[in-house]
Design a protein around this motif. Structure first.
Motif, PDB file in Angstrom:
ATOM      1  N   THR A   1       2.384  16.507  22.969  1.00  0.00           N
ATOM      2  CA  THR A   1       2.505  17.924  23.331  1.00  0.00           C
ATOM      3  C   THR A   1       2.482  18.740  22.046  1.00  0.00           C
ATOM      4  OG1 THR A   1       3.795  17.465  25.325  1.00  0.00           O
ATOM      5  CG2 THR A   1       3.949  19.678  24.410  1.00  0.00           C
ATOM      6  N   LEU A   2       1.598  19.737  21.991  1.00  0.00           N
ATOM      7  CA  LEU A   2       1.454  20.586  20.821  1.00  0.00           C
ATOM      8  C   LEU A   2       1.921  21.989  21.173  1.00  0.00           C
ATOM      9  CD1 LEU A   2      -2.113  19.459  19.665  1.00  0.00           C
ATOM     10  CD2 LEU A   2       0.099  18.426  19.113  1.00  0.00           C
ATOM     11  N   TYR A   3       2.600  22.633  20.234  1.00  0.00           N
ATOM     12  CA  TYR A   3       3.161  23.958  20.480  1.00  0.00           C
ATOM     13  C   TYR A   3       2.428  24.985  19.620  1.00  0.00           C
ATOM     14  CZ  TYR A   3       6.889  21.295  22.667  1.00  0.00           C
ATOM     15  OH  TYR A   3       7.599  20.434  23.484  1.00  0.00           O
ATOM     16  N   GLY A   4       2.009  26.068  20.258  1.00  0.00           N
ATOM     17  CA  GLY A   4       1.309  27.115  19.543  1.00  0.00           C
ATOM     18  C   GLY A   4       0.639  28.056  20.525  1.00  0.00           C
ATOM     19  N   ASN A   5      -0.432  28.692  20.071  1.00  0.00           N
ATOM     20  CA  ASN A   5      -1.222  29.558  20.934  1.00  0.00           C
ATOM     21  C   ASN A   5      -2.684  29.440  20.537  1.00  0.00           C
ATOM     22  OD1 ASN A   5      -1.624  31.376  18.690  1.00  0.00           O
ATOM     23  ND2 ASN A   5       0.468  32.117  19.052  1.00  0.00           N
ATOM     24  N   THR A   6      -3.518  30.290  21.066  1.00  0.00           N
ATOM     25  CA  THR A   6      -4.957  30.164  20.817  1.00  0.00           C
ATOM     26  C   THR A   6      -5.312  30.361  19.339  1.00  0.00           C
ATOM     27  OG1 THR A   6      -5.246  32.497  21.397  1.00  0.00           O
ATOM     28  CG2 THR A   6      -5.603  30.865  23.146  1.00  0.00           C
ATOM     29  N   HIS A   7      -4.416  30.959  18.566  1.00  0.00           N
ATOM     30  CA  HIS A   7      -4.674  31.187  17.148  1.00  0.00           C
ATOM     31  C   HIS A   7      -4.127  30.061  16.270  1.00  0.00           C
ATOM     32  CE1 HIS A   7      -6.037  35.204  18.185  1.00  0.00           C
ATOM     33  NE2 HIS A   7      -4.880  35.439  18.811  1.00  0.00           N
ATOM     34  N   THR A   8      -3.428  29.132  16.868  1.00  0.00           N
ATOM     35  CA  THR A   8      -2.806  28.061  16.089  1.00  0.00           C
ATOM     36  C   THR A   8      -3.815  26.935  15.819  1.00  0.00           C
ATOM     37  OG1 THR A   8      -0.673  28.522  17.135  1.00  0.00           O
ATOM     38  CG2 THR A   8      -0.913  26.410  15.990  1.00  0.00           C
ATOM     39  N   PRO A   9      -4.064  26.586  14.552  1.00  0.00           N
ATOM     40  CA  PRO A   9      -4.954  25.456  14.267  1.00  0.00           C
ATOM     41  C   PRO A   9      -4.208  24.127  14.423  1.00  0.00           C
ATOM     42  CG  PRO A   9      -4.237  26.472  12.221  1.00  0.00           C
ATOM     43  CD  PRO A   9      -3.632  27.295  13.320  1.00  0.00           C
ATOM     44  N   PHE A  10      -4.742  23.264  15.247  1.00  0.00           N
ATOM     45  CA  PHE A  10      -4.169  21.930  15.423  1.00  0.00           C
ATOM     46  C   PHE A  10      -5.032  20.932  14.644  1.00  0.00           C
ATOM     47  CE2 PHE A  10      -2.842  23.804  19.661  1.00  0.00           C
ATOM     48  CZ  PHE A  10      -1.527  24.027  19.264  1.00  0.00           C
ATOM     49  N   GLN A  11      -4.352  19.950  14.060  1.00  0.00           N
ATOM     50  CA  GLN A  11      -5.060  18.977  13.237  1.00  0.00           C
ATOM     51  C   GLN A  11      -5.447  17.736  14.046  1.00  0.00           C
ATOM     52  OE1 GLN A  11      -3.329  16.259   9.967  1.00  0.00           O
ATOM     53  NE2 GLN A  11      -4.056  18.055   8.837  1.00  0.00           N
ATOM     54  N   PHE A  12      -6.717  17.336  13.898  1.00  0.00           N
ATOM     55  CA  PHE A  12      -7.223  16.087  14.474  1.00  0.00           C
ATOM     56  C   PHE A  12      -7.581  15.172  13.302  1.00  0.00           C
ATOM     57  CE2 PHE A  12      -7.935  19.376  17.556  1.00  0.00           C
ATOM     58  CZ  PHE A  12      -7.713  18.781  18.790  1.00  0.00           C
ATOM     59  N   SER A  13      -7.049  13.970  13.299  1.00  0.00           N
ATOM     60  CA  SER A  13      -7.336  13.048  12.210  1.00  0.00           C
ATOM     61  C   SER A  13      -7.458  11.625  12.740  1.00  0.00           C
ATOM     62  CB  SER A  13      -6.254  13.127  11.130  1.00  0.00           C
ATOM     63  OG  SER A  13      -5.000  12.746  11.665  1.00  0.00           O
ATOM     64  N   TRP A  14      -8.207  10.802  12.019  1.00  0.00           N
ATOM     65  CA  TRP A  14      -8.463   9.415  12.423  1.00  0.00           C
ATOM     66  C   TRP A  14      -8.870   8.629  11.182  1.00  0.00           C
ATOM     67  CZ3 TRP A  14     -11.281  13.734  13.402  1.00  0.00           C
ATOM     68  CH2 TRP A  14     -12.554  13.817  12.808  1.00  0.00           C
ATOM     69  N   LYS A  15      -8.984   7.318  11.340  1.00  0.00           N
ATOM     70  CA  LYS A  15      -9.410   6.446  10.246  1.00  0.00           C
ATOM     71  C   LYS A  15     -10.547   5.560  10.737  1.00  0.00           C
ATOM     72  CE  LYS A  15      -4.924   6.244   7.904  1.00  0.00           C
ATOM     73  NZ  LYS A  15      -3.824   5.339   7.444  1.00  0.00           N
ATOM     74  N   SER A  16     -11.671   5.592  10.032  1.00  0.00           N
ATOM     75  CA  SER A  16     -12.804   4.732  10.362  1.00  0.00           C
ATOM     76  C   SER A  16     -13.170   3.898   9.145  1.00  0.00           C
ATOM     77  CB  SER A  16     -14.002   5.553  10.835  1.00  0.00           C
ATOM     78  OG  SER A  16     -14.419   6.441   9.813  1.00  0.00           O
ATOM     79  N   SER A  17     -13.803   2.763   9.385  1.00  0.00           N
ATOM     80  CA  SER A  17     -14.182   1.874   8.285  1.00  0.00           C
ATOM     81  C   SER A  17     -15.464   1.138   8.627  1.00  0.00           C
ATOM     82  CB  SER A  17     -13.055   0.865   8.005  1.00  0.00           C
ATOM     83  OG  SER A  17     -12.808   0.064   9.151  1.00  0.00           O
ATOM     84  N   ASP A  18     -16.116   0.625   7.574  1.00  0.00           N
ATOM     85  CA  ASP A  18     -17.358  -0.134   7.745  1.00  0.00           C
ATOM     86  C   ASP A  18     -17.318  -1.310   6.779  1.00  0.00           C
ATOM     87  OD1 ASP A  18     -19.854  -1.095   8.184  1.00  0.00           O
ATOM     88  OD2 ASP A  18     -20.940   0.665   7.486  1.00  0.00           O
ATOM     89  N   ARG A  19     -17.199  -2.521   7.317  1.00  0.00           N
ATOM     90  CA  ARG A  19     -17.105  -3.714   6.475  1.00  0.00           C
ATOM     91  C   ARG A  19     -18.383  -3.961   5.680  1.00  0.00           C
ATOM     92  NH1 ARG A  19     -15.674  -8.244  10.522  1.00  0.00           N
ATOM     93  NH2 ARG A  19     -16.322  -6.722  12.077  1.00  0.00           N
ATOM     94  N   ASP A  20     -19.522  -3.527   6.209  1.00  0.00           N
ATOM     95  CA  ASP A  20     -20.797  -3.738   5.521  1.00  0.00           C
ATOM     96  C   ASP A  20     -20.993  -2.789   4.354  1.00  0.00           C
ATOM     97  OD1 ASP A  20     -21.867  -5.866   6.893  1.00  0.00           O
ATOM     98  OD2 ASP A  20     -22.654  -4.613   8.486  1.00  0.00           O
ATOM     99  N   GLU A  21     -20.436  -1.596   4.491  1.00  0.00           N
ATOM    100  CA  GLU A  21     -20.640  -0.558   3.486  1.00  0.00           C
ATOM    101  C   GLU A  21     -22.127  -0.316   3.240  1.00  0.00           C
ATOM    102  OE1 GLU A  21     -18.433  -1.611   0.023  1.00  0.00           O
ATOM    103  OE2 GLU A  21     -16.492  -1.441   1.009  1.00  0.00           O
ATOM    104  N   ASN A  22     -22.904  -0.279   4.348  1.00  0.00           N
ATOM    105  CA  ASN A  22     -24.351  -0.068   4.239  1.00  0.00           C
ATOM    106  C   ASN A  22     -24.711   1.388   3.967  1.00  0.00           C
ATOM    107  OD1 ASN A  22     -25.283  -2.692   4.603  1.00  0.00           O
ATOM    108  ND2 ASN A  22     -25.027  -2.567   6.803  1.00  0.00           N
TER     109      ASN A  22
END
Length: 237
Positions: free
Chosen positions: A154-175
């Motif tokens: 649950t996030l608290y704010g309004n339409t002017h509030t910036p919410f942060q989306f973050s994740w971690k991705s990886s690539d074993r091949d590093e192509n």
């Protein structure tokens, strides 16, 4: 295709005799001896993996066993030839198919000795045909299940509030670089290599999002759709 040399001396003798009589034009087209013409006109290699058969590119996911399949044209003669799979000048196996295991594709092997790069077929008349190819081995990228916001947050704010989306991705091949798509409420945003984005404009209520990642060879991963809830705090002290 090369073929077994067969003597045509008798035919040539006739032509020479005709030449002496001024009838050489009758021998301009000497017919091929029986068996000289190859029945198969072309051969190609397909890849089968995850119950899917692909023609091009010949790309294999290194997390799953795969199979190479020889396809000849015309197809009706497929059982009339022998198939030889090569790595360079070395024969690795025979048969219409060639199995590749995950051990063969292990990323620790600099030179994958058990993965063919050439197919040669031969018929009963010793005609032969070959094709060379390159197998691309790739490990798909991965996204961690640890994302923000977490599923059900649950996030608290309004339409002017910036919410942060973050994740971690990886690539074993590093192509190459990974490309990401952030999908919010069914709308996709191409965010490139970023793994953290701030977004505003959310109304009060339930919302959904998910992340998709793709590597430079077109392999992908994604997280299941997540949901979060916004409580409008406009006017709150």
């Amino acid at each position: 295709m090369s073929s077994m040399k067969k003597t045509k001396r008798s035919v040539l003798d006739i032509c020479l005799a005709l030449m002496a009589g001024g009838l050489f034009s009758a021998c301009l087209h000497i017919p091929n001896a029986p068996g000289d013409d190859p029945k198969i006109t072309s051969v190609e290699v397909l890849v089968k993996q995850f119950d899917e058969t692909k023609e091009s590119p010949l790309k294999i996911n290194s997390d799953e066993d795969a199979e190479l399949i020889a396809l000849v044209n015309p197809h009706k003669y497929k059982d009339d030839v022998k198939y030889y799979w090569y790595k360079g000048d070395d024969v690795l196996g025979e048969g219409m198919t060639y199995a590749i295991s995950t051990d063969d594709m292990a990323s620790s092997k600099k030179i994958k000795k058990n993965i063919p790069d050439k197919l040669v077929i031969k018929d009963r008349e010793k005609n032969s045909l070959e094709t060379t190819f390159q197998i691309i081995i790739n490990v798909p990228p991965q996204i961690s299940a640890d994302t923000k916001p977490a599923d059900g947050d649950t996030l608290y704010g309004n339409t002017h509030t910036p919410f942060q989306f973050s994740w971690k991705s990886s690539d074993r091949d590093e192509n190459g670089h990974l490309s990401h798509i952030l999908e919010i409420d069914g709308i996709r945003y191409n965010v490139g290599e970023l793994q953290q984005v701030s977004q505003s404009g959310f109304t009060e209520g339930r919302h959904t999002y998910r992340i998709l990642v793709e590597d430079s060879l077109g392999d992908k991963d994604s997280i299941p759709e997540q949901e979060f809830f916004v409580i409008d705090t406009l006017g709150a002290p």
